[in-house]
Scaffold this active site. Structure first.
Site, PDB file in Angstrom:
ATOM      1  N   CYS A  51       7.713  16.088  19.803  1.00  0.00           N
ATOM      2  CA  CYS A  51       7.790  16.809  18.555  1.00  0.00           C
ATOM      3  C   CYS A  51       7.785  18.235  18.851  1.00  0.00           C
ATOM      4  O   CYS A  51       6.600  18.844  19.115  1.00  0.00           O
ATOM      5  CB  CYS A  51       7.196  16.433  17.387  1.00  0.00           C
ATOM      6  SG  CYS A  51       7.212  17.523  16.139  1.00  0.00           S
ATOM      7  N   CYS A  71       5.799  20.368  16.338  1.00  0.00           N
ATOM      8  CA  CYS A  71       4.404  19.942  15.998  1.00  0.00           C
ATOM      9  C   CYS A  71       3.598  20.363  17.167  1.00  0.00           C
ATOM     10  O   CYS A  71       2.458  20.931  16.592  1.00  0.00           O
ATOM     11  CB  CYS A  71       4.401  18.399  16.112  1.00  0.00           C
ATOM     12  SG  CYS A  71       5.516  17.587  14.792  1.00  0.00           S
ATOM     13  N   ASP A  72       3.843  20.557  18.439  1.00  0.00           N
ATOM     14  CA  ASP A  72       2.986  20.806  19.582  1.00  0.00           C
ATOM     15  C   ASP A  72       3.261  22.061  19.999  1.00  0.00           C
ATOM     16  O   ASP A  72       2.821  22.259  21.143  1.00  0.00           O
ATOM     17  CB  ASP A  72       3.057  19.503  20.454  1.00  0.00           C
ATOM     18  CG  ASP A  72       2.501  18.292  19.823  1.00  0.00           C
ATOM     19  OD1 ASP A  72       1.579  18.348  19.078  1.00  0.00           O
ATOM     20  OD2 ASP A  72       3.039  17.236  19.972  1.00  0.00           O
TER      21      ASP A  72
END
Length: 318
Positions: free
Chosen positions: A150, A153-154
């Protein structure tokens, strides 16, 4: 009573539910939220059960530009708006994982990890799909320590660093363009010599500073406590070479979360088969969204599936 559908049991969040519903929807992605909206507006008592976070994989998309009526947004904002509309129409959202579905004389019991087993007359499966893995040495070891599925996300963890995105479709290109804003260097590794992404994304990639690595696959991921490099194999010559990276983002497609639905007919890839009304091979169970066999998996098609499934349930029950 034998379980009709078996789910992996894992407690997430608990919330009390009523004992009876007309419709229970398993999964709160765009398909599930649309089903809840249409079901509630049709007058059905509805509960949308979600084991983790509302929105599913759609919330990991940084930019959405192809949802009609919305020029540009991000997945989280769009799904949050869907959730507000769904609950505003009267559907409940329940944070607990479904661990089994049992057939009863009047419909179904949905067993939840929070210990409750509400009954319903119809079930809609909107459990979605999960990112595919590379299945190479080092992937499992470094997941969460440099390996991610992701980018939104990261990505912030790799600000000013070097990363590689693996894949050649829309998601991979979108991830690479997103990471270019954060990372010092971005590679895009693809097993072919041309992208599978939409033309507009292809053009954006060509105009970017992202460095493509063609005709290559990941052979292994290496490092000590975290990712330090990847070994790439040329698919034509089988030659190996290493590239130093701090992170690797895997975007090679999805697998349906259907391995647990043993009693439903699926295609050879595990996607659940339905008719045009979203009915599955088990009477009373419908299916919508990315977990379903179809040619296009996008937020808009998931929403359409959910609307159709709930409308089918409403026609059956009202």
């Amino acid at each position: 009573m034998p379980s009709l559908l078996v789910f992996k049991q894992e407690n997430v969040y608990n919330r009390d539910m009523k004992e009876k519903y007309d419709l229970i929807i398993i999964g709160a992605g765009p398909a599930g939220l649309s089903a809840g909206l249409y079901g509630a507006r049709a007058g059905l008592s509805c509960a949308v059960v979600e084991k983790a976070a509302v929105g599913g994989l759609a919330t990991t998309t940084a930019d959405i530009e192809n949802y009609p009526g919305v020029k540009r947004t991000d997945g989280f904002s769009l799904c949050y708006a869907m959730m507000e509309q769904c609950t505003g129409a009267g559907a409940e959202t329940v944070f607990s994982e479904a661990v089994g579905v049992d057939r009863t004389d009047g419909g179904f019991l949905v067993r939840l990890a929070n210990g409750t087993s509400p009954s319903c007359k119809r079930v809609i499966i909107t459990a979605g799909a999960s990112p595919k893995k590379l299945n190479v040495d080092g992937e499992e070891k470094f997941t969460g320590r440099g390996v991610s599925y992701c980018a939104t996300c990261d990505g912030a963890f790799f600000r000013g660093k070097t990363v590689a995105v693996i894949g050649g479709g829309n998601t991979a290109v979108e991830d690479a363009l997103y990471l270019e804003k954060l990372a010092a260097k971005v590679y895009l590794v693809h097993r072919r010599d041309a992208l599978r992404a939409d033309r507009v994304l292809d053009e954006r990639l060509k105009a970017s500073a992202v460095t493509p690595i063609w005709n290559s696959v990941v052979h292994s991921i290496d490092g000590q406590d975290k990712v330090a490099q990847i070994a790439l194999k040329d698919v034509k010559t089988e030659a190996l070479n290493t590239v130093s990276v701090d992170g690797i983002f895997v975007a090679i497609g999805q697998s349906p979360n259907s391995e647990i639905f043993k009693d439903l007919k699926t295609d050879e890839y595990g996607y659940i088969l339905t008719d045009e009304d979203m009915r599955t091979s088990v009477d009373g169970i419908l299916c919508a969204g990315d977990i379903r066999h179809k040619s296009l998996r996008q937020v808009i098609t998931a929403c359409a599936d959910g609307a159709i499934a709930a409308s089918t349930a409403a026609r059956d029950l009202l």
